[in-house]
Design an enzyme around this catalytic site. Structure first.
Site, PDB file in Angstrom:
ATOM      1  N   GLY A 246      84.462 104.759  71.880  1.00  0.00           N
ATOM      2  CA  GLY A 246      85.352 103.523  71.185  1.00  0.00           C
ATOM      3  C   GLY A 246      85.956 104.129  69.889  1.00  0.00           C
ATOM      4  O   GLY A 246      86.016 105.341  69.512  1.00  0.00           O
TER       5      GLY A 246
ATOM      6  N   ALA B 124      77.901  93.750  72.869  1.00  0.00           N
ATOM      7  CA  ALA B 124      78.344  93.233  71.558  1.00  0.00           C
ATOM      8  C   ALA B 124      79.575  94.047  71.172  1.00  0.00           C
ATOM      9  O   ALA B 124      79.773  95.225  71.286  1.00  0.00           O
ATOM     10  CB  ALA B 124      77.460  93.420  70.527  1.00  0.00           C
ATOM     11  N   SER B 125      80.633  93.487  70.585  1.00  0.00           N
ATOM     12  CA  SER B 125      81.699  94.068  70.142  1.00  0.00           C
ATOM     13  C   SER B 125      81.385  94.407  68.562  1.00  0.00           C
ATOM     14  O   SER B 125      81.849  94.098  67.555  1.00  0.00           O
ATOM     15  CB  SER B 125      82.912  93.025  69.910  1.00  0.00           C
ATOM     16  OG  SER B 125      83.159  92.734  71.331  1.00  0.00           O
TER      17      SER B 125
ATOM     18  N   ALA C 148      84.658 106.725  78.640  1.00  0.00           N
ATOM     19  CA  ALA C 148      85.462 106.241  77.473  1.00  0.00           C
ATOM     20  C   ALA C 148      84.285 106.011  76.297  1.00  0.00           C
ATOM     21  O   ALA C 148      83.159 106.003  76.520  1.00  0.00           O
ATOM     22  CB  ALA C 148      85.629 104.686  78.176  1.00  0.00           C
TER      23      ALA C 148
ATOM     24  N   GLY D 296      87.200 101.606  67.343  1.00  0.00           N
ATOM     25  CA  GLY D 296      87.255 100.568  66.247  1.00  0.00           C
ATOM     26  C   GLY D 296      86.931 101.179  64.895  1.00  0.00           C
ATOM     27  O   GLY D 296      87.541 100.974  63.902  1.00  0.00           O
ATOM     28  N   GLU D 297      85.849 101.689  64.876  1.00  0.00           N
ATOM     29  CA  GLU D 297      85.171 102.205  63.753  1.00  0.00           C
ATOM     30  C   GLU D 297      85.759 103.491  63.267  1.00  0.00           C
ATOM     31  O   GLU D 297      86.415 103.456  61.964  1.00  0.00           O
ATOM     32  CB  GLU D 297      83.765 102.289  63.445  1.00  0.00           C
ATOM     33  CG  GLU D 297      82.761 101.591  64.533  1.00  0.00           C
ATOM     34  CD  GLU D 297      82.537 100.331  64.160  1.00  0.00           C
ATOM     35  OE1 GLU D 297      82.393  99.392  64.833  1.00  0.00           O
ATOM     36  OE2 GLU D 297      82.193 100.114  63.090  1.00  0.00           O
TER      37      GLU D 297
ATOM     38  N   ILE E 197      87.379  90.738  70.961  1.00  0.00           N
ATOM     39  CA  ILE E 197      87.756  90.128  69.584  1.00  0.00           C
ATOM     40  C   ILE E 197      89.145  90.679  69.157  1.00  0.00           C
ATOM     41  O   ILE E 197      89.555  90.590  67.956  1.00  0.00           O
ATOM     42  CB  ILE E 197      86.749  90.586  68.703  1.00  0.00           C
ATOM     43  CG1 ILE E 197      86.866  92.227  68.426  1.00  0.00           C
ATOM     44  CG2 ILE E 197      85.322  90.439  69.193  1.00  0.00           C
ATOM     45  CD1 ILE E 197      85.937  92.423  67.107  1.00  0.00           C
TER      46      ILE E 197
ATOM     47  N   GLY F  37      91.336  94.112  73.264  1.00  0.00           N
ATOM     48  CA  GLY F  37      91.969  94.188  74.557  1.00  0.00           C
ATOM     49  C   GLY F  37      90.954  94.583  75.675  1.00  0.00           C
ATOM     50  O   GLY F  37      91.580  95.000  76.478  1.00  0.00           O
TER      51      GLY F  37
END
Ligand code: FES
Ligand code: FES
Lengths: 761, 209
Positions: A721, A529-530, A719, A723-724, A492, A495
């Site tokens: 995340g 899901a992204s 790894a 994003g948030e 989305i 990358g």
């Protein structure tokens, strides 16, 4: 069957050895000592060329032969019953092929302005738009309520006359669905208590040496992805449906379509080659998807159905508002002793406005009482939005912490230090404070004498590591040496496409250009899901495992060529050699040409982490510097220093971009964005991008971000995340900086000039 | 209370209906149906009258001439995307607020959702698809990739066109110039810091620094 491995785990360069049992055919987890060629480095996007040349095809760009365009007739009323629909005029309009109601049975209720009533398909978009206006709809108009405070009143018009069940999407924190009482428009409260009852918590706060109280409000923010929601739906035959979707989950969207059209999941294919952002709002078939597929079925033509910007604001989801009553109590040293937080928020006709998680999870505090309630209003449904509940909660909680610090004469950073023992967090404070120059700050509030006042503030981020299991990653190696990695996951904008190639190239000792990535297609196997910052942590272990299995196969192919056993073969720089003896080697392609049958495929599944489902916090801290013009009330964010963690960073280049994006969305949320509904008509008064203000190039602070490496060894890649976490603390940090600059606390988002001036008056 | 279809009473002015209005009223005459008329209105030779059935125009896009029939109400971005299949140019708002549809017309940045296709006749139009020359990316394109000045990439074509046009007119911009040049381009993913870096780097490259 397991094997024993010893790996170096820890934070940054503070490493310790850990013994671990991993399944026999798993690779040894990457650890803190591994020197990797790609992972943790900076690799430019694989789809960079496609995106800078305009060649990248988004759902919005799909043009199929014979394609029709879909459009909704939407309710102009915030509350009404649709009594009858007359299609005759619309059907006669130029280019129109079909008109269908949103719900089969009449009458049905609509509960917000912009709710879908009927759909039309026509040869051009202009024709569809014209025809949608010709659908004659008879409404019985009802009383409505669009303001949180009004909706909470006892005699407020009822938004729902039925019990509402919470529906969570893949962007929400798992396991938060609940059944709660519902009285009037208020659904809740959802109570979380730690060693205190509602009766006790106030006296506990009161008994503290110092207390902070505040009523904080946050606005409704729309996701406003640049590519709006939408699909192109096409029936290949009666039983097979292909959907190009701007979605954050090809897999969930496929499932959703399959359920709604009673098809085997195998008969539905969802394709998301590129997508123009989502931020939590794009999951599932959605109303337009269902309508597109229905229209496509009756017209036997592909149907393009994308929302326009106004529809996007109305019905594309939003971050719910909040009204948070916060009481904090701390002892002389600044240690939190009691937290009380009661919140109400509106997700329109939906649920999920709670802001309690940061209160529960950021600081360990013995006594806590939290109540969260949703208030229904006649407005578009809230959806998961980048760290649901968290920017709101942090805005309140971190201002409260700041307040406690100032009351105690403590450095705001020091009070945070005293309230955490998290190794990662403490390290982040150290790095961030140094980079920001925190120690040089003037401890005095409103110290500048001129009309333009500078101030600094900071706030914490808090998010969680979670992931799904079962995702299959497939690697195919062909006789010409080409390597394909396949999974249905969609990119989305984070990358992930590039990260997949990096992992495969790393494991197989190949150059990244030799790895072909196929993603964004549900036929390639379920991908995460992204949403919820779970993509990278979710898929990378499966990809690495698949690459590892491919390597084992290639070892078997190479071994006889060298006359050694497979375990003695290593791959590096695109060549195979006997381990410990790089003098004789064979090219990867030479080995591949010997693959029996010309190709092979391996599949690896995302399994549970080695430690099971451990609750893990993702930390992060941001420091902000602002300039407040006390004559105009305008706030400028000059600089943000961010320090974050996300396990082992995969691609630092794209990671930085995500952090920049989180901060900039945070600045935008803090200062500009606000969905405004007219209380007299229920219409949104700024359903566009000029009055719904989003940060632009002139509003961007100087950003300095650092990601610290956290090696946990919980799976083969470690790894997590980002994003948030990157957007969680920004508004809170800015609010604290405004206080430091001016001595005025702003309790209400967005912090627009009128509110600043009012607070200063 | 029962009301009939009030959909047309939605709040706010729809840009499309506004443009449609302009497209017709500026012609100032009743028009025949279906056909195509190029007439001279009441002695004023500069006024061209076009029927709603459309007019044949020639558009010069990326150096190539295209002859096509367009309706007066069709915007340049619609024609680029739907007729010429140049879908690199995006639409984010369709009313001049986001810059996703930015193209260069006669050396000026234009939000192509606000320009009627018929008004683009005789002008030189550059779109994102035209920047690559003989298989070589434009320095700005290269720089966008190298500095990761894109995430989802949806704003990117518009962002690049604004940046390219800046460098066409000002080969040595400073940070403020770059910010100013892309101030009409919204990026919801928040890639601005890297856009700034990328454009500044591209300008240095241009000069062989
Ligand atoms: S689409 Fe033209 S400015 Fe937004
Ligand atoms: S990169 Fe996504 S909108 Fe700019």
């Amino acid at each position: 069957m397991t094997k024993d491995v010893r790996i170096q785990v820890g934070v940054a360069d503070n490493l310790q050895e850990m013994a671990l049992k991993v399944p026999k055919n798993d690779p040894r987890p990457w650890d803190g000592n591994d020197q990797l060629k790609y992972i943790g480095g900076r690799t430019t996007r694989l789809d960079g060329v496609a995106k800078v040349t305009g060649a990248a095809k988004y759902t919005f760009d799909m043009r199929l032969p014979g394609m029709l365009y879909g459009k909704f007739a939407r309710s102009p009323y915030p509350a009404a019953v649709v009594k009858s629909i007359d299609y005759s005029k619309a059907l006669k309009a130029p280019g129109v092929k079909a008109v269908l109601p949103m719900q089969e049975k009449l009458p049905f209720s609509v509960r917000f302005v912009g709710q879908e009533v009927a759909g039309v398909a026509a040869k051009t978009l202009n024709q569809a738009e014209e025809a949608a206006k010709l659908i004659e709809i008879e409404y019985e108009v009802k009383n409505f309520t669009v303001k949180l405070d009004d909706a909470m009143k006892e005699n407020a018009p009822l938004v729902w006359d039925v019990q509402v069940k919470e529906e969570a999407s893949a962007g929400d924190i798992p396991g938060q669905e609940n059944t709660l009482p519902q009285v009037g428009n208020i659904r809740g409260p959802n109570v979380s208590a730690r060693n205190a009852t509602k009766e006790e918590i106030d006296s506990l706060v009161n008994a503290s040496y110092v207390t902070s109280e505040g009523v904080y409000r946050t606005q409704v923010q729309t996701h406003s992805a640049m590519e709006t929601h939408g699909v192109v739906a096409k029936w290949d035959d009666d039983k097979h449906l292909t959907v190009w979707a701007s979605t954050q989950s090809t897999f969930r969207t496929r499932k959703d379509f399959a359920e709604r059209f009673e098809l085997p999941e195998a008969n539905v294919r969802v394709i998301t080659e590129h997508m123009g952002g989502g931020f939590g709002a794009k999951f599932g078939a959605d109303t337009f998807g269902v309508m597109a597929a229905k229209l496509s079925k009756v017209t036997q033509a592909p149907v393009f159905f994308m929302l326009d910007r106004k529809e996007e604001h109305w019905a594309g989801g939003n971050r719910p508002s909040s009204l948070q009553n916060v009481r904090l109590g701390a002892n002389k040293e600044g240690k939190l002793e009691a937290i009380k937080m009661l919140c109400h928020g509106s997700a329109g006709i939906g649920t999920g406005s709670g802001t309690g998680n940061p209160f529960k999870n950021l600081y360990p505090c013995e006594k806590l009482y939290v109540e969260e309630s949703d208030v229904f209003t006649n407005a578009g449904m809230g959806r998961a939005f980048r760290a649901p509940g968290h920017p709101q909660g942090i805005f309140a909680l971190e201002q409260g912490m700041d307040d406690l610090a100032y009351q105690l004469g403590l450095d705001p950073l020091e009070i945070r230090r005293r309230n955490t023992s998290h190794e990662v967090r403490l390290k982040e404070y150290e790095i961030g404070a140094k980079k920001f120059g925190w120690s040089q700050r003037n401890p005095k509030v409103a110290a500048d004498s001129g009309p333009i006042k500078r101030g600094v503030g900071m706030a914490n981020s808090v998010w969680y590591y979670f992931y799904g299991t079962g995702f299959p990653a497939t690697i195919q190696v062909n006789s010409d040496g080409s390597v394909e990695i396949m999974n249905g996951v969609q990119d989305i904008g984070t990358g992930i496409r590039t990260v997949l190639a990096m992992i495969v190239a790393e494991e197989l000792g190949l150059d990244i250009s030799e790895v072909k990535v196929k993603i964004g297609d549900s036929d390639l196997g379920a991908g995460p899901a992204s949403g919820g910052s779970q993509t990278t942590g979710g898929i990378t272990p499966a990809v690495r495992k698949a690459a590892y299995l491919a390597k084992q196969k290639m070892r078997e192919v190479a071994a006889p060529l060298f006359g050694v056993s497979p375990e003695q073969i290593g791959f590096e720089n695109g060549r195979a050699h006997v381990l410990g003896d790089p003098s004789t080697s064979l090219g990867w392609q030479q080995v591949a040409s010997r693959i029996p049958g010309g190709q092979f495929k391996v599949v690896a599944e995302r399994k549970k982490d080695y430690f099971g489902n451990q609750f893990q916090i993702i930390c992060g801290v941001q420091f902000a510097e602002v300039e407040v013009d006390t004559q105009t009330g305008v706030v400028k964010v000059k600089r943000v220093v961010a320090v974050h963690d996300c396990g082992r960073p995969m691609n630092r280049l794209t990671l930085e971009s995500q952090i920049n994006g989180g901060i900039i969305q945070g600045v935008s949320y803090a200062l500009f964005e606000n969905r405004l509904l007219d209380r007299n008509t229920g219409h949104m008064v700024n359903p566009n991008l000029e009055q719904y203000k989003i940060a632009g190039s002139m509003d961007i602070p100087e950003i300095d971000s650092t990601v610290i490496d956290v090696f946990k060894g919980h799976n083969s890649t470690s790894a997590m995340g980002i994003g948030e976490p990157a957007t969680v603390p920004t508004a809170g940090a800015i609010a604290n900086a405004i206080y430091h600059a001016t001595g005025a606390r702003i309790y209400d988002l967005p912090m627009t000039p009128d509110k600043i001036l009012a607070a200063l008056a | 209370m029962t009301k009939k279809n009030q959909l047309t009473k939605e709040s706010g002015l729809s840009r499309r209906s506004f443009l449609k209005g302009v497209g017709l009223t500026s012609a100032g005459l009743a028009v025949t149906s279906g056909g195509e008329i190029f007439a001279e209105a009441s002695g004023d030779a500069s006024v061209k009258i076009i029927s709603p059935g459309g007019a044949t125009i020639t558009l010069e896009v990326n150096g190539k001439k295209h002859q096509l029939k367009v309706e007066p109400r069709e915007t340049l971005v619609e024609v680029l995307r739907d007729r010429l299949h140049l879908t690199g140019t995006k639409i984010g708002c369709d009313r001049g607020a986001c810059g996703a549809c930015t193209v260069i017309v006669d050396g000026k940045n234009v939000t192509s959702c606000l320009m009627l296709a018929i008004d683009a006749e005789g002008k030189s139009i550059e779109t994102i698809e035209g920047l690559e020359k003989e298989g070589e990316l434009h320095p700005v394109q290269k720089s966008f990739i190298e500095y990761d000045a894109l995430q989802c990439g949806f704003c990117t074509p518009g962002m690049i066109m604004s940046s390219k046009n800046l460098l066409d007119h000002n080969p040595s911009p400073n940070l403020a110039d770059v910010k100013h040049a892309v101030r009409g381009n919204l990026c919801r993913c928040g890639t601005y810091p890297k856009v700034f870096q990328a454009v500044l780097a591209a300008s240095k490259q241009n000069k062989g620094e």
